[in-house]
Motif scaffolding. Structure first.
Motif, PDB file in Angstrom:
ATOM      1  N   LYS A 148      16.571  -8.502  17.571  1.00  0.00           N
ATOM      2  CA  LYS A 148      17.329  -9.457  17.631  1.00  0.00           C
ATOM      3  C   LYS A 148      16.459 -10.712  16.392  1.00  0.00           C
ATOM      4  CE  LYS A 148      20.817  -9.036  21.713  1.00  0.00           C
ATOM      5  NZ  LYS A 148      20.605 -10.408  22.632  1.00  0.00           N
ATOM      6  N   GLU A 149      14.891 -10.526  16.792  1.00  0.00           N
ATOM      7  CA  GLU A 149      14.012 -11.747  16.048  1.00  0.00           C
ATOM      8  C   GLU A 149      13.062 -10.222  15.243  1.00  0.00           C
ATOM      9  OE1 GLU A 149      11.552 -12.953  19.729  1.00  0.00           O
ATOM     10  OE2 GLU A 149      13.664 -13.044  21.581  1.00  0.00           O
ATOM     11  N   TYR A 150      12.933  -9.553  15.139  1.00  0.00           N
ATOM     12  CA  TYR A 150      12.131  -9.504  14.256  1.00  0.00           C
ATOM     13  C   TYR A 150      12.832  -8.335  13.109  1.00  0.00           C
ATOM     14  CZ  TYR A 150       9.547 -11.313  18.315  1.00  0.00           C
ATOM     15  OH  TYR A 150       8.769 -12.480  18.900  1.00  0.00           O
ATOM     16  N   ARG A 151      13.512  -7.603  13.731  1.00  0.00           N
ATOM     17  CA  ARG A 151      13.878  -6.497  12.373  1.00  0.00           C
ATOM     18  C   ARG A 151      13.992  -7.081  10.595  1.00  0.00           C
ATOM     19  NH1 ARG A 151      15.770  -1.344  12.858  1.00  0.00           N
ATOM     20  NH2 ARG A 151      16.248  -0.092  11.962  1.00  0.00           N
ATOM     21  N   TYR A 152      14.915  -7.946  11.087  1.00  0.00           N
ATOM     22  CA  TYR A 152      15.863  -9.075   9.826  1.00  0.00           C
ATOM     23  C   TYR A 152      14.584  -8.810   9.403  1.00  0.00           C
ATOM     24  CZ  TYR A 152      18.495 -11.127   6.729  1.00  0.00           C
ATOM     25  OH  TYR A 152      19.145 -11.957   5.166  1.00  0.00           O
ATOM     26  N   ASN A 153      13.441  -9.991   9.713  1.00  0.00           N
ATOM     27  CA  ASN A 153      12.425  -9.934   8.430  1.00  0.00           C
ATOM     28  C   ASN A 153      12.143  -9.312   7.740  1.00  0.00           C
ATOM     29  OD1 ASN A 153      12.720 -12.944   9.101  1.00  0.00           O
ATOM     30  ND2 ASN A 153      11.741 -13.324  11.043  1.00  0.00           N
ATOM     31  N   ILE A 203       0.371  -1.013  -0.234  1.00  0.00           N
ATOM     32  CA  ILE A 203       0.067   0.079  -0.567  1.00  0.00           C
ATOM     33  C   ILE A 203       0.676   0.923   0.497  1.00  0.00           C
ATOM     34  CG2 ILE A 203      -1.873  -1.136   1.284  1.00  0.00           C
ATOM     35  CD1 ILE A 203      -0.734   0.753   3.619  1.00  0.00           C
ATOM     36  N   GLY A 204       2.230   1.486   0.353  1.00  0.00           N
ATOM     37  CA  GLY A 204       3.254   1.994  -0.038  1.00  0.00           C
ATOM     38  C   GLY A 204       3.453   2.242   1.413  1.00  0.00           C
ATOM     39  N   LEU A 205       3.559   1.790   2.116  1.00  0.00           N
ATOM     40  CA  LEU A 205       4.393   2.247   3.859  1.00  0.00           C
ATOM     41  C   LEU A 205       5.852   1.771   3.879  1.00  0.00           C
ATOM     42  CD1 LEU A 205       3.388   2.797   6.756  1.00  0.00           C
ATOM     43  CD2 LEU A 205       3.952   0.065   7.078  1.00  0.00           C
ATOM     44  N   ASN A 206       7.028   2.628   3.359  1.00  0.00           N
ATOM     45  CA  ASN A 206       8.202   2.468   3.432  1.00  0.00           C
ATOM     46  C   ASN A 206       8.842   2.021   4.066  1.00  0.00           C
ATOM     47  OD1 ASN A 206       9.048   4.633   5.483  1.00  0.00           O
ATOM     48  ND2 ASN A 206       8.791   5.937   3.778  1.00  0.00           N
ATOM     49  N   LEU A 207      10.304   0.935   4.142  1.00  0.00           N
ATOM     50  CA  LEU A 207      11.275  -0.154   5.414  1.00  0.00           C
ATOM     51  C   LEU A 207      10.697   0.556   6.235  1.00  0.00           C
ATOM     52  CD1 LEU A 207      12.303  -2.284   5.701  1.00  0.00           C
ATOM     53  CD2 LEU A 207      14.793  -1.767   4.579  1.00  0.00           C
ATOM     54  N   GLU A 208      11.588   2.447   6.628  1.00  0.00           N
ATOM     55  CA  GLU A 208      11.482   2.895   8.006  1.00  0.00           C
ATOM     56  C   GLU A 208      10.365   2.608   8.528  1.00  0.00           C
ATOM     57  OE1 GLU A 208      14.618   3.366   8.947  1.00  0.00           O
ATOM     58  OE2 GLU A 208      15.377   2.383   7.435  1.00  0.00           O
ATOM     59  N   GLU A 209       8.710   3.378   7.774  1.00  0.00           N
ATOM     60  CA  GLU A 209       8.088   3.829   8.494  1.00  0.00           C
ATOM     61  C   GLU A 209       6.976   2.364   8.727  1.00  0.00           C
ATOM     62  OE1 GLU A 209       5.720   5.971   8.793  1.00  0.00           O
ATOM     63  OE2 GLU A 209       8.161   7.118   9.395  1.00  0.00           O
ATOM     64  N   CYS A 210       7.252   0.751   8.020  1.00  0.00           N
ATOM     65  CA  CYS A 210       7.482  -0.402   8.472  1.00  0.00           C
ATOM     66  C   CYS A 210       8.136  -0.752   9.602  1.00  0.00           C
ATOM     67  CB  CYS A 210       7.489  -1.118   7.616  1.00  0.00           C
ATOM     68  SG  CYS A 210       6.291  -2.763   7.692  1.00  0.00           S
ATOM     69  N   ARG A 246      12.843  -6.297   7.566  1.00  0.00           N
ATOM     70  CA  ARG A 246      13.799  -5.771   5.718  1.00  0.00           C
ATOM     71  C   ARG A 246      14.189  -6.259   4.991  1.00  0.00           C
ATOM     72  NH1 ARG A 246      19.697  -5.156   8.955  1.00  0.00           N
ATOM     73  NH2 ARG A 246      20.136  -4.089   6.773  1.00  0.00           N
ATOM     74  N   HIS A 247      14.216  -8.420   4.848  1.00  0.00           N
ATOM     75  CA  HIS A 247      14.365  -8.983   4.672  1.00  0.00           C
ATOM     76  C   HIS A 247      12.852  -9.286   3.403  1.00  0.00           C
ATOM     77  CE1 HIS A 247      14.263 -13.213   2.522  1.00  0.00           C
ATOM     78  NE2 HIS A 247      15.679 -13.205   2.293  1.00  0.00           N
ATOM     79  N   ALA A 248      11.870  -8.837   3.801  1.00  0.00           N
ATOM     80  CA  ALA A 248      10.935  -8.954   3.560  1.00  0.00           C
ATOM     81  C   ALA A 248      10.707  -7.176   1.880  1.00  0.00           C
ATOM     82  CB  ALA A 248       9.420  -8.995   3.542  1.00  0.00           C
ATOM     83  N   TYR A 249      11.070  -6.971   2.445  1.00  0.00           N
ATOM     84  CA  TYR A 249      11.779  -5.478   1.609  1.00  0.00           C
ATOM     85  C   TYR A 249      12.504  -5.593   0.262  1.00  0.00           C
ATOM     86  CZ  TYR A 249       8.040  -2.015   3.631  1.00  0.00           C
ATOM     87  OH  TYR A 249       7.041  -1.548   4.182  1.00  0.00           O
ATOM     88  N   GLY A 250      14.094  -6.120   0.724  1.00  0.00           N
ATOM     89  CA  GLY A 250      14.867  -6.780   0.318  1.00  0.00           C
ATOM     90  C   GLY A 250      15.434  -5.985   0.973  1.00  0.00           C
ATOM     91  N   ASP A 251      15.701  -5.280   1.881  1.00  0.00           N
ATOM     92  CA  ASP A 251      17.025  -5.014   2.037  1.00  0.00           C
ATOM     93  C   ASP A 251      18.421  -5.518   2.695  1.00  0.00           C
ATOM     94  OD1 ASP A 251      17.633  -2.321   2.996  1.00  0.00           O
ATOM     95  OD2 ASP A 251      18.268  -2.737   4.677  1.00  0.00           O
ATOM     96  N   VAL A 252      17.409  -7.087   2.584  1.00  0.00           N
ATOM     97  CA  VAL A 252      19.189  -7.615   2.522  1.00  0.00           C
ATOM     98  C   VAL A 252      18.724  -8.699   2.412  1.00  0.00           C
ATOM     99  CG1 VAL A 252      19.934  -6.940   5.170  1.00  0.00           C
ATOM    100  CG2 VAL A 252      17.640  -9.022   5.017  1.00  0.00           C
ATOM    101  N   GLY A 253      19.079 -10.022   1.838  1.00  0.00           N
ATOM    102  CA  GLY A 253      19.042 -10.684   1.134  1.00  0.00           C
ATOM    103  C   GLY A 253      19.383 -11.166   0.355  1.00  0.00           C
ATOM    104  N   GLY A 300      17.173  -8.247  -4.544  1.00  0.00           N
ATOM    105  CA  GLY A 300      17.303  -7.122  -3.855  1.00  0.00           C
ATOM    106  C   GLY A 300      15.820  -6.064  -3.927  1.00  0.00           C
ATOM    107  N   ASN A 301      15.050  -6.518  -4.550  1.00  0.00           N
ATOM    108  CA  ASN A 301      13.346  -5.916  -4.376  1.00  0.00           C
ATOM    109  C   ASN A 301      12.416  -6.453  -3.337  1.00  0.00           C
ATOM    110  OD1 ASN A 301      14.132  -4.274  -6.594  1.00  0.00           O
ATOM    111  ND2 ASN A 301      13.628  -5.697  -8.096  1.00  0.00           N
ATOM    112  N   GLY A 302      12.395  -7.114  -2.492  1.00  0.00           N
ATOM    113  CA  GLY A 302      11.867  -8.234  -1.592  1.00  0.00           C
ATOM    114  C   GLY A 302      10.837  -8.994  -2.391  1.00  0.00           C
ATOM    115  N   TYR A 303       9.510  -9.485  -1.481  1.00  0.00           N
ATOM    116  CA  TYR A 303       8.769  -9.447  -1.777  1.00  0.00           C
ATOM    117  C   TYR A 303       7.668  -9.350  -2.276  1.00  0.00           C
ATOM    118  CZ  TYR A 303      12.169 -14.102  -0.153  1.00  0.00           C
ATOM    119  OH  TYR A 303      13.262 -14.808  -0.183  1.00  0.00           O
ATOM    120  N   SER A 304       6.824  -9.972  -3.118  1.00  0.00           N
ATOM    121  CA  SER A 304       5.471  -8.827  -3.595  1.00  0.00           C
ATOM    122  C   SER A 304       4.375  -9.153  -3.207  1.00  0.00           C
ATOM    123  CB  SER A 304       5.096  -9.950  -5.201  1.00  0.00           C
ATOM    124  OG  SER A 304       5.941  -9.303  -6.001  1.00  0.00           O
ATOM    125  N   PRO A 305       3.411  -9.208  -2.740  1.00  0.00           N
ATOM    126  CA  PRO A 305       2.212  -9.257  -1.814  1.00  0.00           C
ATOM    127  C   PRO A 305       1.367  -9.883  -2.217  1.00  0.00           C
ATOM    128  CG  PRO A 305       2.147  -6.817  -1.914  1.00  0.00           C
ATOM    129  CD  PRO A 305       3.486  -6.843  -2.780  1.00  0.00           C
TER     130      PRO A 305
END
Length: 503
Positions: free
Chosen positions: A356-361, A331-338, A363-370, A377-382
């Protein structure tokens, strides 16, 4: 189900089907399609690429799924034809012969082949065969009624259907009976042609008392030709589907075709839709962590349930977090806001535990890591509705999935009433849709109810087309359409015109 998005076809996979295995044995002959209409009695005979095999079938499936949605929404024939016209023009265009369009043969080839591909996909069970025959017959009816009169008559004559023309002598001898069956029409018998056919072939006409019956024959006036041709089309297709079902176990399995056919048949439960960020984003809207609570009133109930569960429990399990994170991303929520949204949502844990337990996941969904393995690097689609329905059903303590499928009717009714759906007729309709496993139609029924005033306004004003109001099959499409309808006076017209989800 194949794991990749079937709507995204690899351009490098343009392989011609193995000649030892392919269903379409010889090169198609240019100009072989004389008529716009087709009874599909002849198997296709040309080579096609695997890309064409997939895409043509997907395009036809979109049309059939929307046509079935019209039936379940009880649209009459006129409303259905008007609603389907832009979709047919987009996905399955069929130009009239009189237009001399250079694309006539390619359009008719696509129509021919896509029918047979879906015939393979939907022959495996009685339910699929029945549904396929019903919607294909409805599609043929729409096309028959819209066809040029002379082209239509030429097609009917070319089919060599088992009708007997009533001669002038017999017509005059039965003139009173025939005229009575026609409600006093025609006044002059020579102004109307009549046909004789076994009465079992025209049940709709017999039921409507629009024919004269004698000696096991129905005398049908020429103006009721539709009532002759459509039942014949349906009867032949049902028989052909039975033949195909018996042949399926003997077909050589092609490891490229089998998963495609299986995926197509699964998509008849709910049509799939690919995600395209350019068509689901809302330019200028304040999509931020602080506004998610307010925006949630435009969410489909699958996402409203996740949002309510998060606010209640200050936690969601893995698949719930993934489903909701990707939706918010869509819907347009960017990574930092998410990250802000999830951190404030998980209010009962410390910053250290969250990091430790949630931040990485997230970022990974957004493609920031992985890296490259994560969609380059684009992350996963809704998730689409089809994916939510078919994959990872929720277990105890989990809030993801589709409430229309995974909730009991009592729990579903309670949830709908919590979000403002209290109309008993709507709730009964949802119950019927759920029992028939038409989960996406139940969701659309609720959408239409919640937005009935806004939908009436855009229809009355003519500001939205039927294309923009076609059946919703993606949660992010649901949100965008809901948001635009609720903000008609705030959103620019150009933004409203871009409401359609791309397939």
């Amino acid at each position: 189900m194949i794991k990749r998005d079937i709507n995204r076809v690899d351009a490098n996979r343009r392989t011609i089907l193995n000649p030892a295995r392919k269903q379409f044995a010889t090169k198609a002959v240019e100009g072989e399609y004389t008529h716009r209409l087709n009874f599909y009695k002849d198997t296709p005979k040309g080579d096609i690429t695997l890309e064409q095999f997939e895409q043509w079938a997907i395009d036809r499936l979109r049309v059939l799924a929307e046509l079935e949605a019209c039936q379940f929404r009880n649209k009459n024939s006129v409303e259905t034809a008007a609603h389907m016209k832009p979709l047919l023009d987009k996905y399955l265009p069929l130009s009239a012969s009189t237009l001399n369009s250079p694309s006539i043969q390619s359009e008719r080839q696509k129509d021919h082949y896509s029918h047979f591909i879906l015939r393979l996909a939907f022959s495996s069970t009685e339910d699929l065969r029945r549904r396929f025959a019903r919607v294909e017959t409805s599609l043929f009816r729409i096309r028959f009624q819209a066809d040029d009169a002379r082209e239509r008559q030429s097609f009917v004559e070319n089919m060599g259907l088992e009708w007997e023309t009533v001669g002038d002598e017999e017509k005059m001898a039965l003139s009173e009976e025939l005229r009575a069956a026609g409600g006093g029409y025609p006044k002059r018998m020579e102004d109307e042609s009549w046909f004789k056919v076994d009465w079992e072939k025209v049940p709709e006409l017999v039921e409507g008392r629009r024919v004269f019956l004698k000696g096991g024959k129905a005398y049908v006036p020429g103006r009721e030709q539709l009532g002759l041709v459509v039942p014949e089309f349906n009867s032949r297709l049902e028989k052909a589907l039975e033949v195909t079902s018996r042949a399926l176990p003997r077909l050589d399995e092609d490891d490229r075709l089998t998963p495609i056919l299986n995926h197509l048949s699964q998509n008849f439960t709910t049509p799939d839709a690919s995600y395209n960020s350019s068509t689901t984003s809302l330019h200028g809207a304040d999509i931020s962590a602080r506004n998610v609570d307010g925006l949630s009133s435009s969410f489909p109930i699958c996402m409203q349930h996740l949002h309510r569960s998060l606010r209640r429990d200050a936690h969601l399990k893995h698949y719930g977090r993934l489903q909701y994170t990707l939706f918010l991303k869509g819907i347009g929520l960017n990574l930092e806001e998410c990250l802000v949204f999830w951190r404030t949502g998980f209010s009962k844990i410390t910053d250290d535990q969250f990091n430790k337990e949630y931040r990485y996941n997230v970022r990974h969904a957004y493609g920031d890591v992985g890296g490259d393995g994560n969609r380059r690097g684009n992350g996963y689609s809704p998730f689409s509705c089809q994916k939510i329905l078919m994959e990872h059903p929720p277990g105890p303590g989990e809030a993801h999935g589709c409430p229309y499928r995974h909730f009991s009717m009592d729990n579903l009714s309670a949830l709908l009433q919590q979000v403002g759906v209290k109309d008993q007729e709507v709730l009964r309709g949802v119950k019927e849709d759920k029992e028939k496993q038409k989960f996406h139609l139940a969701c659309n029924r609720v959408f239409d109810y919640v937005h009935k005033q806004e939908i009436k306004k855009v229809k009355d004003d003519g500001t939205w087309t039927s294309n923009q109001l076609e059946t919703l099959v993606h949660p992010n499409e649901y949100f965008k359409r809901s948001y635009l309808l609720k903000n008609l006076d705030k959103v620019p017209k150009v933004e409203q015109g871009d409401v359609e989800m791309k397939g």
